[in-house]
Design a protein around this motif. Structure first.
Motif, PDB file in Angstrom:
ATOM      1  N   MET A 198       0.850  -1.193   0.000  1.00 30.33           N
ATOM      2  CA  MET A 198       0.000   0.000   0.000  1.00 30.33           C
ATOM      3  C   MET A 198       0.881   1.237   0.000  1.00 30.33           C
ATOM      4  SD  MET A 198      -1.316  -0.267   3.945  1.00 30.33           S
ATOM      5  CE  MET A 198      -1.536  -2.045   3.752  1.00 30.33           C
ATOM      6  N   GLY A 199       0.336   2.321  -0.505  1.00 30.97           N
ATOM      7  CA  GLY A 199       1.140   3.538  -0.535  1.00 30.97           C
ATOM      8  C   GLY A 199       0.333   4.747  -0.953  1.00 30.97           C
ATOM      9  N   THR A 200       0.911   5.914  -0.687  1.00 31.01           N
ATOM     10  CA  THR A 200       0.350   7.196  -1.095  1.00 31.01           C
ATOM     11  C   THR A 200       1.471   8.037  -1.685  1.00 31.01           C
ATOM     12  OG1 THR A 200      -1.340   7.170   0.638  1.00 31.01           O
ATOM     13  CG2 THR A 200      -0.817   9.296  -0.341  1.00 31.01           C
ATOM     14  N   LYS A 201       1.225   8.573  -2.877  1.00 32.03           N
ATOM     15  CA  LYS A 201       2.194   9.445  -3.537  1.00 32.03           C
ATOM     16  C   LYS A 201       1.543  10.808  -3.787  1.00 32.03           C
ATOM     17  CE  LYS A 201       4.793   5.876  -6.039  1.00 32.03           C
ATOM     18  NZ  LYS A 201       5.316   5.463  -7.358  1.00 32.03           N
ATOM     19  N   LYS A 202       2.233  11.865  -3.353  1.00 33.17           N
ATOM     20  CA  LYS A 202       1.740  13.226  -3.540  1.00 33.17           C
ATOM     21  C   LYS A 202       2.795  14.042  -4.286  1.00 33.17           C
ATOM     22  CE  LYS A 202      -0.850  13.063   0.822  1.00 33.17           C
ATOM     23  NZ  LYS A 202      -1.054  13.696   2.146  1.00 33.17           N
ATOM     24  N   PHE A 203       2.333  14.869  -5.215  1.00 26.55           N
ATOM     25  CA  PHE A 203       3.259  15.678  -6.003  1.00 26.55           C
ATOM     26  C   PHE A 203       2.674  17.064  -6.217  1.00 26.55           C
ATOM     27  CE2 PHE A 203       4.695  17.406 -10.067  1.00 26.55           C
ATOM     28  CZ  PHE A 203       6.071  17.368  -9.893  1.00 26.55           C
ATOM     29  N   TRP A 204       3.558  18.070  -6.079  1.00 28.13           N
ATOM     30  CA  TRP A 204       3.197  19.464  -6.348  1.00 28.13           C
ATOM     31  C   TRP A 204       4.276  20.068  -7.234  1.00 28.13           C
ATOM     32  CZ3 TRP A 204       3.413  17.155  -1.606  1.00 28.13           C
ATOM     33  CH2 TRP A 204       2.234  17.049  -0.876  1.00 28.13           C
ATOM     34  N   GLY A 205       3.875  20.873  -8.226  1.00 27.47           N
ATOM     35  CA  GLY A 205       4.860  21.504  -9.102  1.00 27.47           C
ATOM     36  C   GLY A 205       4.441  22.906  -9.505  1.00 27.47           C
ATOM     37  N   ASP A 206       5.431  23.771  -9.675  1.00 28.91           N
ATOM     38  CA  ASP A 206       5.200  25.132 -10.164  1.00 28.91           C
ATOM     39  C   ASP A 206       6.197  25.370 -11.291  1.00 28.91           C
ATOM     40  OD1 ASP A 206       4.631  27.739 -10.656  1.00 28.91           O
ATOM     41  OD2 ASP A 206       5.278  28.518  -8.704  1.00 28.91           O
ATOM     42  N   PHE A 207       5.714  25.311 -12.525  1.00 27.76           N
ATOM     43  CA  PHE A 207       6.566  25.445 -13.700  1.00 27.76           C
ATOM     44  C   PHE A 207       6.093  26.600 -14.581  1.00 27.76           C
ATOM     45  CE2 PHE A 207       6.301  20.880 -12.566  1.00 27.76           C
ATOM     46  CZ  PHE A 207       7.584  20.746 -12.065  1.00 27.76           C
ATOM     47  N   ASP A 225       9.824  34.527  -7.068  1.00 25.46           N
ATOM     48  CA  ASP A 225       9.017  34.785  -5.873  1.00 25.46           C
ATOM     49  C   ASP A 225       8.629  33.456  -5.218  1.00 25.46           C
ATOM     50  OD1 ASP A 225       7.388  35.712  -3.900  1.00 25.46           O
ATOM     51  OD2 ASP A 225       5.778  36.407  -5.232  1.00 25.46           O
ATOM     52  N   ARG A 226       9.189  33.207  -4.029  1.00 28.86           N
ATOM     53  CA  ARG A 226       8.874  31.983  -3.293  1.00 28.86           C
ATOM     54  C   ARG A 226       8.327  32.310  -1.903  1.00 28.86           C
ATOM     55  NH1 ARG A 226      13.909  30.233  -5.912  1.00 28.86           N
ATOM     56  NH2 ARG A 226      13.379  28.661  -7.505  1.00 28.86           N
ATOM     57  N   THR A 227       7.605  33.419  -1.813  1.00 27.27           N
ATOM     58  CA  THR A 227       7.022  33.768  -0.509  1.00 27.27           C
ATOM     59  C   THR A 227       5.964  32.761  -0.083  1.00 27.27           C
ATOM     60  OG1 THR A 227       5.476  35.245  -1.665  1.00 27.27           O
ATOM     61  CG2 THR A 227       7.501  36.232  -0.765  1.00 27.27           C
ATOM     62  N   ARG A 228       5.339  32.096  -1.052  1.00 30.76           N
ATOM     63  CA  ARG A 228       4.417  31.006  -0.740  1.00 30.76           C
ATOM     64  C   ARG A 228       5.076  29.689  -1.117  1.00 30.76           C
ATOM     65  NH1 ARG A 228      -1.039  31.391  -3.508  1.00 30.76           N
ATOM     66  NH2 ARG A 228       0.251  31.902  -5.320  1.00 30.76           N
ATOM     67  N   SER A 229       4.730  28.628  -0.434  1.00 25.11           N
ATOM     68  CA  SER A 229       5.327  27.326  -0.706  1.00 25.11           C
ATOM     69  C   SER A 229       4.849  26.799  -2.057  1.00 25.11           C
ATOM     70  CB  SER A 229       4.956  26.329   0.397  1.00 25.11           C
ATOM     71  OG  SER A 229       3.584  25.976   0.304  1.00 25.11           O
ATOM     72  N   VAL A 230       5.607  25.855  -2.621  1.00 21.67           N
ATOM     73  CA  VAL A 230       5.236  25.278  -3.898  1.00 21.67           C
ATOM     74  C   VAL A 230       3.908  24.536  -3.786  1.00 21.67           C
ATOM     75  CG1 VAL A 230       6.531  23.148  -3.487  1.00 21.67           C
ATOM     76  CG2 VAL A 230       6.073  23.877  -5.829  1.00 21.67           C
ATOM     77  N   GLN A 253       1.328  25.524  -2.120  1.00 23.67           N
ATOM     78  CA  GLN A 253       0.280  26.530  -2.293  1.00 23.67           C
ATOM     79  C   GLN A 253       0.215  27.002  -3.732  1.00 23.67           C
ATOM     80  OE1 GLN A 253       1.976  29.096   0.844  1.00 23.67           O
ATOM     81  NE2 GLN A 253      -0.012  29.009   1.865  1.00 23.67           N
ATOM     82  N   ARG A 254       1.363  27.237  -4.344  1.00 21.77           N
ATOM     83  CA  ARG A 254       1.387  27.726  -5.722  1.00 21.77           C
ATOM     84  C   ARG A 254       0.835  26.702  -6.705  1.00 21.77           C
ATOM     85  NH1 ARG A 254       7.059  28.290  -6.596  1.00 21.77           N
ATOM     86  NH2 ARG A 254       7.632  27.966  -4.423  1.00 21.77           N
ATOM     87  N   ALA A 255       1.039  25.411  -6.420  1.00 19.31           N
ATOM     88  CA  ALA A 255       0.577  24.366  -7.336  1.00 19.31           C
ATOM     89  C   ALA A 255      -0.936  24.231  -7.357  1.00 19.31           C
ATOM     90  CB  ALA A 255       1.198  23.032  -6.949  1.00 19.31           C
ATOM     91  N   ALA A 256      -1.605  24.801  -6.357  1.00 18.65           N
ATOM     92  CA  ALA A 256      -3.065  24.662  -6.272  1.00 18.65           C
ATOM     93  C   ALA A 256      -3.769  25.281  -7.471  1.00 18.65           C
ATOM     94  CB  ALA A 256      -3.570  25.296  -4.982  1.00 18.65           C
TER      95      ALA A 256
END
Length: 551
Positions: free
Chosen positions: A336-345, A378-383, A385-388
């Protein structure tokens, strides 16, 4: 000082415990190749990308992110990466492992339901990390080489208590090197402490942590031309980024807990959990167009930030029993597993120019982008948050259960393998309509016949599937990509095991490949569609002798 001699020190007769199989490689109905730590050391291999594929026929590296990621193709597809039996495949990666932490790498050609069904049908590779051995050994190595390469590595292995119940292993590596591409470079550091406690002669608990970090200039391993492939007017050290750009950084953490218990002389149980956390802060430069007549290139500047968080759990039980004259090697377990990914490109600037407004030219590359012409990152917000607000955010949850029985007849001359795995995978994307819940059963059947003690003939049928994220042009979620493999082969050991050969012929069918249609919908989003059936066929002979592997 210990001086010893080893016969066939590169040859591995069995797979690691993380592959779960109890049968010797010669008799497994699958094409499996093992690259040992001794071979990597003698070949001066520094990481998984650096020269590993030379030892495995049909395996090639394809990544343009060689500074930090490992991407390997085999049998027509990018193969998933496993570490200690867990699928750690990420969107672009995973992070390439430093050779100092690797005990062996096992390449499994074709689907392998005994590992995991959710993966490409072309195969997979499994990196086995170094563990305490119970012996007291220390080693240090210093290396220097071309492209200003400097490297130091330490390996400490031994006992922490007089009763030898507490064991440890510590590997450390530090490396600084340039690249064949102009101005490109990489600085890496890795530390991997492992602690093992022997509760008694049947039970042990192992704790393992690995930290890898790298600083690099970025995606510079491309050559662009508007004329033809391998344009002779472009130099081999061509670099289309610029030294004025900020370096990128990658930080990768992983932690494992293993529990091993020998139930009796026939049965053993294994359980493990793992946590992965990685983050990259970077930027990238890409070509938007190249003038075929003049070689002038227009470039755009983008963010390259991403983060991932993965958790895994496995429990397996394996043993051997007899019913009359038939020997059974039984394997069962759950994954079993959970994979989470966020990106800002995001693209930050569409037309990046040199001083004076000049365009970059691929035949006469000049460098020196004015600092004040590049936008502030600008990285005042985390990736996260930005990926949302982008499509680069996904969550995949999976659960699977597997059982396999290898039946041996005629004093182990003929072996029949029957197995099956049930997998449920739930993919959650930013768009609610793109969520997908798939439940798949994948069977496995194979045979292996020993013509003599050095030769085996095998056949295999196995299936796999890959959850596919996103929506098609009709805003419907994609079906999972399904694949199956039919394979026949002959394995043989020659000259008392000094040389091994494998001849294999296979056919892999894939249904549901996602392809970019090179058009955009009304929202400006790339349109993807799924193909029907595609087929990959192949055959060949691979032979192996100490230090050499060829097609």
């Amino acid at each position: 000082m210990v001086i010893n001699g080893e016969k066939n020190k590169y040859k591995m007769d069995n797979v690691s415990g993380s592959l779960r199989l109890q049968t010797p490689i010669l008799n497994v109905p699958q094409n499996i190749k093992v690259v040992s730590a001794e071979l990597m050391a003698d070949q001066q291999v520094f990481d998984l990308v650096d020269g590993i594929t030379r030892n495995v026929s049909g395996a090639t590296r394809v990544g343009h992110w060689d500074n930090q990621y490992a991407q390997i193709r085999m049998r027509g597809s990018k193969i998933p990466a496993f570490r200690n039996g867990m699928n750690i495949e990420a969107s672009w990666g995973p992070t390439k492992e430093d050779a100092a932490m690797i005990d062996r790498i096992e390449f499994v050609k074709g689907p392998a339901g005994f590992m995991l069904a959710a993966g490409e049908p072309g195969g997979s590779y499994n990196v086995v990390t170094k563990k305490p051995t119970g012996q007291t050994r220390q080693s240090a190595s210093l290396s220097m080489g071309s492209f200003s390469t400097y490297r130091a590595a330490l390996d400490f292995d031994g006992k922490l208590s007089k009763d030898a119940k507490w064991l440890y292993r510590l590997n450390v590596a530090l490396q600084d090197n340039d690249y064949y591409t102009k101005y490109n470079y990489s600085k890496r550091f890795m530390i991997a402490p492992v602690l093992k406690y022997l509760l008694d002669d049947k039970t042990s608990v192992t704790l393992e942590y690995t930290y890898q970090t790298s600083t690099y200039l970025g995606n510079g391993n491309y050559q662009f031309s508007g004329r033809k492939l391998l344009d002779e007017g472009i130099k081999n050290n061509f670099f289309y980024r610029d030294p004025a750009m900020e370096p990128s950084t990658l930080k990768d953490h992983s932690a494992y807990v293993y529990l091993d218990h020998q139930i009796n002389d026939k049965w053993k149980a294994h359980a493990q959990v793992a946590y992965f956390n990685f983050a990259m802060e970077g930027n990238s430069m890409w070509a938007s167009s190249v003038d075929s007549a003049t070689g002038n290139m227009r470039r755009y500047y983008s963010l390259g930030d991403e983060a991932g968080e993965n958790t895994f759990g496995q429990v397996s039980l394996s043993g051997e029993e007899y019913t009359g004259g038939i020997r059974h090697r039984i394997l069962g377990g759950i994954d079993m597993g959970t994979k989470k990914f966020w990106g800002d490109f995001r693209t930050l600037k569409n037309d990046v120019r040199l001083a004076g407004g000049a365009l970059f030219n691929v035949y006469n590359p000049q460098y020196g982008i004015p600092f004040d012409s590049l936008p502030t990152l600008d990285r005042t917000r985390s990736v996260r948050q930005r990926a949302a607000n982008s499509s680069y955010i996904t969550v995949t949850n999976y659960f699977s259960a597997y059982i396999q029985d290898e039946l041996a007849f005629f004093n182990d001359m003929l072996r029949i393998t029957l197995g099956g795995r049930y997998t449920r995978a739930i993919v959650t994307a930013r768009q609610a309509a793109a969520d997908k819940d798939d439940a798949v059963f994948t069977p496995r059947a194979g045979f292996s016949f020993s013509a003599d003690k050095n030769t085996s003939v095998y056949g295999l049928y196995d299936q796999s599937f890959v959850p596919v994220t996103g929506l098609d042009s009709s805003l419907r979620p994609f079906d999972p990509l399904k694949g199956n493999n039919i394979e026949f082969g002959v394995k043989r050991e020659w000259l008392k095991g000094r040389v091994t050969t494998t001849f294999a012929a296979y056919r892999i069918k894939r249904v549901g490949d996602k392809v970019n249609m090179n058009i955009k919908d009304s929202r400006g989003v790339d349109v993807f569609e799924q193909l029907g059936e595609t087929t990959t066929k192949g055959h060949g002979t691979g032979h192996y002798r100490p230090g050499v592997a060829r097609l």
